[in-house]
Structures are given as structure tokens and as C-alpha cells.
Design an enzyme around this catalytic site. Structure first.
Site, PDB file in Angstrom:
ATOM      1  N   LEU A  72      -0.221   0.668   9.887  1.00 33.58           N
ATOM      2  CA  LEU A  72      -0.515   0.278   8.498  1.00 33.58           C
ATOM      3  C   LEU A  72      -0.566   1.507   7.598  1.00 33.58           C
ATOM      4  O   LEU A  72      -1.330   1.563   6.636  1.00 33.58           O
ATOM      5  CB  LEU A  72      -1.855  -0.476   8.446  1.00 33.58           C
ATOM      6  CG  LEU A  72      -1.984  -1.669   9.396  1.00 33.58           C
ATOM      7  CD1 LEU A  72      -3.344  -2.337   9.222  1.00 33.58           C
ATOM      8  CD2 LEU A  72      -0.858  -2.680   9.150  1.00 33.58           C
ATOM      9  N   HIS A  78       6.100   5.240   8.116  1.00 31.36           N
ATOM     10  CA  HIS A  78       6.314   4.086   9.002  1.00 31.36           C
ATOM     11  C   HIS A  78       7.155   4.445  10.219  1.00 31.36           C
ATOM     12  O   HIS A  78       6.804   4.109  11.351  1.00 31.36           O
ATOM     13  CB  HIS A  78       6.978   2.934   8.226  1.00 31.36           C
ATOM     14  CG  HIS A  78       6.013   2.194   7.345  1.00 31.36           C
ATOM     15  ND1 HIS A  78       6.388   1.179   6.504  1.00 31.36           N
ATOM     16  CD2 HIS A  78       4.667   2.327   7.168  1.00 31.36           C
ATOM     17  CE1 HIS A  78       5.330   0.711   5.865  1.00 31.36           C
ATOM     18  NE2 HIS A  78       4.275   1.402   6.250  1.00 31.36           N
ATOM     19  N   LYS A  96       5.619  -3.347   5.990  1.00 29.54           N
ATOM     20  CA  LYS A  96       6.909  -3.213   5.309  1.00 29.54           C
ATOM     21  C   LYS A  96       6.856  -2.068   4.286  1.00 29.54           C
ATOM     22  O   LYS A  96       5.761  -1.732   3.842  1.00 29.54           O
ATOM     23  CB  LYS A  96       7.314  -4.535   4.642  1.00 29.54           C
ATOM     24  CG  LYS A  96       6.209  -5.207   3.808  1.00 29.54           C
ATOM     25  CD  LYS A  96       5.960  -4.546   2.503  1.00 29.54           C
ATOM     26  CE  LYS A  96       4.767  -5.004   1.779  1.00 29.54           C
ATOM     27  NZ  LYS A  96       4.391  -4.116   0.658  1.00 29.54           N
ATOM     28  N   ASP A 178       8.670  -2.677  -2.265  1.00 31.53           N
ATOM     29  CA  ASP A 178       7.307  -3.122  -1.982  1.00 31.53           C
ATOM     30  C   ASP A 178       7.218  -4.645  -1.932  1.00 31.53           C
ATOM     31  O   ASP A 178       6.611  -5.198  -1.008  1.00 31.53           O
ATOM     32  CB  ASP A 178       6.341  -2.570  -3.034  1.00 31.53           C
ATOM     33  CG  ASP A 178       4.904  -2.960  -2.735  1.00 31.53           C
ATOM     34  OD1 ASP A 178       4.466  -2.738  -1.589  1.00 31.53           O
ATOM     35  OD2 ASP A 178       4.213  -3.501  -3.639  1.00 31.53           O
TER      36      ASP A 178
HETATM   37  N1  NAD Z   1      -2.440  -2.856  -0.403  1.00 33.65           N
HETATM   38  C1  NAD Z   1      -1.884  -4.051  -0.252  1.00 33.65           C
HETATM   39  O1  NAD Z   1      -2.272  -5.028  -0.924  1.00 33.65           O
HETATM   40  C2  NAD Z   1      -0.782  -4.254   0.741  1.00 33.65           C
HETATM   41  C3  NAD Z   1      -0.388  -5.561   0.999  1.00 33.65           C
HETATM   42  C4  NAD Z   1       0.603  -5.777   1.949  1.00 33.65           C
HETATM   43  C5  NAD Z   1       1.188  -4.722   2.593  1.00 33.65           C
HETATM   44  N2  NAD Z   1       0.823  -3.450   2.317  1.00 33.65           N
HETATM   45  C6  NAD Z   1       1.500  -2.359   3.024  1.00 33.65           C
HETATM   46  O2  NAD Z   1       0.589  -1.750   3.912  1.00 33.65           O
HETATM   47  C7  NAD Z   1       0.855  -0.355   4.025  1.00 33.65           C
HETATM   48  C8  NAD Z   1      -0.390   0.416   3.674  1.00 33.65           C
HETATM   49  O3  NAD Z   1      -0.766   0.065   2.363  1.00 33.65           O
HETATM   50  P1  NAD Z   1      -2.257   0.324   1.840  1.00 33.65           P
HETATM   51  O4  NAD Z   1      -2.328  -0.308   0.510  1.00 33.65           O
HETATM   52  O5  NAD Z   1      -3.243  -0.039   2.883  1.00 33.65           O
HETATM   53  O6  NAD Z   1      -2.196   1.908   1.658  1.00 33.65           O
HETATM   54  P2  NAD Z   1      -3.434   2.942   1.625  1.00 33.65           P
HETATM   55  O7  NAD Z   1      -2.924   4.180   0.985  1.00 33.65           O
HETATM   56  O8  NAD Z   1      -4.633   2.268   1.081  1.00 33.65           O
HETATM   57  O9  NAD Z   1      -3.701   3.208   3.192  1.00 33.65           O
HETATM   58  C9  NAD Z   1      -2.803   3.889   4.002  1.00 33.65           C
HETATM   59  C10 NAD Z   1      -3.630   4.657   5.029  1.00 33.65           C
HETATM   60  O10 NAD Z   1      -2.728   5.279   5.969  1.00 33.65           O
HETATM   61  C11 NAD Z   1      -3.197   6.587   6.246  1.00 33.65           C
HETATM   62  N3  NAD Z   1      -2.056   7.355   6.696  1.00 33.65           N
HETATM   63  C12 NAD Z   1      -0.968   7.762   5.971  1.00 33.65           C
HETATM   64  N4  NAD Z   1      -0.116   8.436   6.752  1.00 33.65           N
HETATM   65  C13 NAD Z   1      -0.653   8.476   7.997  1.00 33.65           C
HETATM   66  C14 NAD Z   1      -0.258   9.038   9.231  1.00 33.65           C
HETATM   67  N5  NAD Z   1       0.890   9.710   9.350  1.00 33.65           N
HETATM   68  N6  NAD Z   1      -1.067   8.865  10.299  1.00 33.65           N
HETATM   69  C15 NAD Z   1      -2.236   8.194  10.192  1.00 33.65           C
HETATM   70  N7  NAD Z   1      -2.669   7.634   9.042  1.00 33.65           N
HETATM   71  C16 NAD Z   1      -1.889   7.775   7.951  1.00 33.65           C
HETATM   72  C17 NAD Z   1      -3.796   7.060   4.938  1.00 33.65           C
HETATM   73  O11 NAD Z   1      -4.697   8.123   5.155  1.00 33.65           O
HETATM   74  C18 NAD Z   1      -4.451   5.802   4.421  1.00 33.65           C
HETATM   75  O12 NAD Z   1      -5.790   5.656   4.850  1.00 33.65           O
HETATM   76  C19 NAD Z   1       2.042  -0.067   3.112  1.00 33.65           C
HETATM   77  O13 NAD Z   1       3.230  -0.104   3.852  1.00 33.65           O
HETATM   78  C20 NAD Z   1       2.023  -1.251   2.123  1.00 33.65           C
HETATM   79  O14 NAD Z   1       3.320  -1.561   1.656  1.00 33.65           O
HETATM   80  C21 NAD Z   1      -0.179  -3.185   1.425  1.00 33.65           C
END
Ligand code: NAD
Length: 367
Positions: A72, A78, A96, A178
Site C-alpha cells: 500500500l 509499487h 493501483k 489515480d
Molecule cells: N488515499 C486513498 O483514499 C486511496 C484510495 C484507494 C487507493 N489508494 C492507493 O493506495 C496507495 C497509498 O495511498 P495512500 O493515500 O495511503 O498514501 P499515503 O501517502 O497516505 O501512504 C503511503 C505510505 O507508504 C509509505 N511508503 C512509501 N514508500 C515506501 C516504501 N518504499 N517502503 C515502505 N513504505 C513506503 C509512506 O511512508 C506512507 O506511509 C496509492 O497507490 C493510492 O493510489 C489510496
């Protein structure tokens, strides 16, 4: 008798909350550890969700009790994190988009195939009761043969509510990468694989301002199109018009309409797990209430785990996500080139889930 499958979650940001609420409620899975680049964030997440351990990513990947890694992280990580998980012998569920480019995404799927491991990818919203009810009705012929579609996602953009929104305005983000996965994957479910796209795109503003969280007020650059209009043609015939915008003061989201030879179906929001389906026929119509389970994000992880154990293909497959990534990057190419662009890959849409699929049941293999 096989124990529940051990799961490790990498990336404990915004969306991990919803995942962990669900993953920790499914009896077929056991969340063993969480990890994040920010150890304090991972530790707090583990405490909130009753997960036994928080650790570094390397420690999580070395854990023999983990068979499936749920990635995530942000889009730019990713492929890298998923490759590391495959190298460590784990199956992968990844958010995604599958990757930022086809080369990285292909390398990931090919390595997994060579190792006999699976990569599955969001969205799993389409496995929710809302979309699956519509899907079963279309499969049963309620609108005849699907021929055309309209998909709309228009909003002011996510920087007002996301505390770290930069990634949503960089490659791998923008309304196309996105939000496109929800809409385009949904269209592939109903109309089949995409063969060609023609698109235009633009950007209303070169910078945005964070609207919430500790960094509220900070300005950051926008490096992707924030308004995309695409004409999508399908291999089986038929076409769709799609709009993906973070440049609209009007919220018009979750709209997918598919017309067939007998009528039109207005589907639930493909970014939600619930919602009614409106069936319009030339001589009447009906509304279909969602039939099926009420779980949300994490459903695809469970479906993947059950598919692995049953020796069957998972529905939210890496190849499906790869095809949708291919189509989205072709849309970007079409914007840049000013002409239609063929989509090189193809995929067979997955079958619908049965209405009685129950995420909270205990599978025989997990007892
Ligand atoms: N926020 C939403 O509503 C939402 C909804 C559906 C899907 N997504 C998808 O989920 C994914 C994450 O989104 P989010 O909103 O939670 O982002 P976010 O920035 O809130 O969280 C991402 C987390 O990943 C960590 N991270 C980044 N690179 C890393 C690595 N190499 N190793 C370990 N940890 C790492 C970061 O420190 C952070 O805590 C994205 O792909 C996004 O498209 C998000």
C-alpha cells in the site's frame, strides 16, 4: 488442515486504515506484521489494529510466517516493493496503478510467473456487492450485448483532504492514473479488452496547495495532466467516452453508464463496494439493490488468498491491471502525439463472483 494465510502490510498511510480494518476481520487471513518507511507510523498502525508486529520492510519480507504481502505504498514504489516481495518468495497484492510504466510492470509479472507466485492489483471495489450485482445482471443479458459506455469522474482534486497529496499529481497519479483504474477496469469487465484510444488532456494549474494535515498551506508542483478526455474502443467492438478531471469545481464522480442492444444500465460508483444499479429498458426498467457481502478494501486480498489455495485464477489479476495500465499509458501517448494509439496487450475479463461469496466465512483450507 491449513492455518489462515499470513499477511504483511507494507505502507501504513491513509488507505491502510480501511484495509487493516477488513484484513483483520477475515478469518482466512492473519495479519502478522506491518511496515513503513516511517517506523513510528507503522508502530501506531500495528497498535491501532491489534497487529502483532511492526518492523522494517526487510524484516517483514524475511518473515517465514508471511505468505502474502499487501503493498500500500505510493505508486512510485509499487514495482520496487512488489519485486522485493516476490524475490522473498511472497505473493503480492498491490494498490493501483500496478506501476508507472509497462517495462517495470512487465518485469514484475514475469518474475512472479517464473517463481510460481501471484501478483494481484487494486481495484477490488469491483468485487463489491454493488458492481458485482450489476455485472451478474449484464452477464445475464439484461441490456443485451453491451455496445457503448460513458464514464465520468470530475472533482476539484484530492489535495484538499489528503495530508500528503503530492504523489497524486506526479507520474502514477493525476485523475487518469489515480482514478482511471476504477473506471477502465470496470469497462473492461463489461465490454472486454481495450484495443485503441484517442485522447486530449490539459492542466488548469501548475501548482496546488495542501489543504489538510501538518503541512496544510504548502504549495507543490503538478507534473501530470489534470483533465483527460478519452475515446476508448474495445476489441469486441463498441466504444466508451471517459472524462477524468481534478480541474472541476463540480463533483460529478462515480458515473458509469453502459448501453446495450436491449437497454442501458447505470452502474454503482466503481470506487465503492455498494450502490444500486438502475436498469433502463426501452419499455420500462428496474432498480437492483446490491446483493452480496459488505466488506470493503481488502476484499481482493482475500479473494487472491482463496484463489491461491484453491488453485484458481484470482479475479483482480496482475494481467488485468497491466492491460488497464497499458490503456492509460496509451491515453497519455495519444495526448502527446495527437492521434489514436493502439493498446498492445489484451486480457480476458474475470468471471463474476457468486452472490453468496462470504468474506467472513472460514474456508475449509483455513480451518
Ligand atoms: N488515499 C486513498 O483514499 C486511496 C484510495 C484507494 C487507493 N489508494 C492507493 O493506495 C496507495 C497509498 O495511498 P495512500 O493515500 O495511503 O498514501 P499515503 O501517502 O497516505 O501512504 C503511503 C505510505 O507508504 C509509505 N511508503 C512509501 N514508500 C515506501 C516504501 N518504499 N517502503 C515502505 N513504505 C513506503 C509512506 O511512508 C506512507 O506511509 C496509492 O497507490 C493510492 O493510489 C489510496
Amino acid at each position: 488442515m491449513t492455518a489462515p494465510l499470513g499477511v504483511g502490510v507494507v505502507g501504513t498511510g491513509v488507505i491502510s486504515e480501511e484495509y487493516l480494518r477488513n484484513l483483520t476481520s477475515f478469518p482466512d487471513l492473519r495479519v502478522v506484521a506491518v511496515a513503513d518507511l516511517d517506523p513510528a507510523r507503522a508502530a501506531a498502525s500495528a497498535a491501532r489494529h491489534g497487529v502483532p508486529r511492526s518492523s522494517t520492510v526487510d524484516e517483514l519480507l524475511a518473515d517465514p510466517g508471511i505468505g502474502l504481502v499487501v503493498n500500500l505504498t505510493v505508486p512510485a514504489a509499487h514495482v520496487e516493493v512488489s519485486l522485493a516481495a516476490i524475490e522473498a518468495g511472497k505473493h503480492v497484492w498491490v494498490e493501483k496503478p500496478l506501476g508507472l510504466d509497462l517495462r517495470g510492470a512487465r518485469a514484475l509479472l514475469d518474475l512472479a510467473a517464473r517463481r510460481g507466485l501471484r501478483v494481484a492489483c487494486a481495484p477490488d471495489t469491483l468485487l463489491g456487492a454493488g458492481w458485482q450485482t450489476a455485472r451478474r445482471a449484464v452477464d445475464a443479458g439484461v441490456i443485451g450485448e453491451p455496445r457503448t459506455a460513458l464514464a465520468l469522474f470530475q472533482s476539484p482534486g484530492p489535495e484538499s483532504w489528503h495530508p500528503a497529496p503530492e504523489f497524486l499529481f506526479q507520474p502514477g497519479g493525476g485523475p487518469l492514473l489515480d482514478m482511471g483504474p476504477y473506471y477502465l477496469t470496470g469497462l473492461v469487465h463489461l465490454l472486454g479488452p481495450i484495443r485503441r484510444v484517442t485522447a486530449t488532456g490539459g492542466r488548469a494549474r501548475d501548482t496546488r496547495v495542501i489543504g489538510s494535515g501538518p503541512r496544510a498551506g504548502a504549495e507543490f508542483p503538478v507534473t501530470v495532466h489534470t483533465a483527460v478526455s478519452a475515446l476508448v474502443e474495445f476489441e469486441r467492438g463498441g466504444s466508451a467516452q471517459a472524462v477524468f478531471s481534478f480541474d472541476s469545481a463540480v463533483h460529478r464522480t462515480g458515473f458509469v453508464e453502459v448501453s446495450g442492444t436491449l437497454g442501458t444500465v447505470v452502474l454503482p460508483d466503481p470506487n465503492r463496494f455498494d450502490g444500486e444499479t438502475a436498469v433502463h429498458l426501452f419499455d420500462g426498467g428496474q432498480t437492483l439493490a446490491p446483493q452480496g457481502h459488505g466488506a470493503t478494501r481488502g476484499t481482493g486480498v482475500l479473494e487472491l488468498a482463496r484463489s491461491i489455495r484453491a488453485g484458481e485464477p484470482e479475479r483482480a489479476s496482475g494481467e488485468l491491471a497491466y492491460h488497464v495500465l497499458d490503456a492509460m499509458l496509451a491515453i497519455e501517448d495519444s495526448i502527446a502525439l495527437g492521434r489514436p494509439v493502439d493498446v498492445g496487450s489484451t486480457v480476458e475479463p474475470p468471471p463474476a463472483l457468486l452472490a453468496d461469496w462470504d468474506p467472513h466465512a472460514v474456508s475449509p483450507a483455513a480451518r
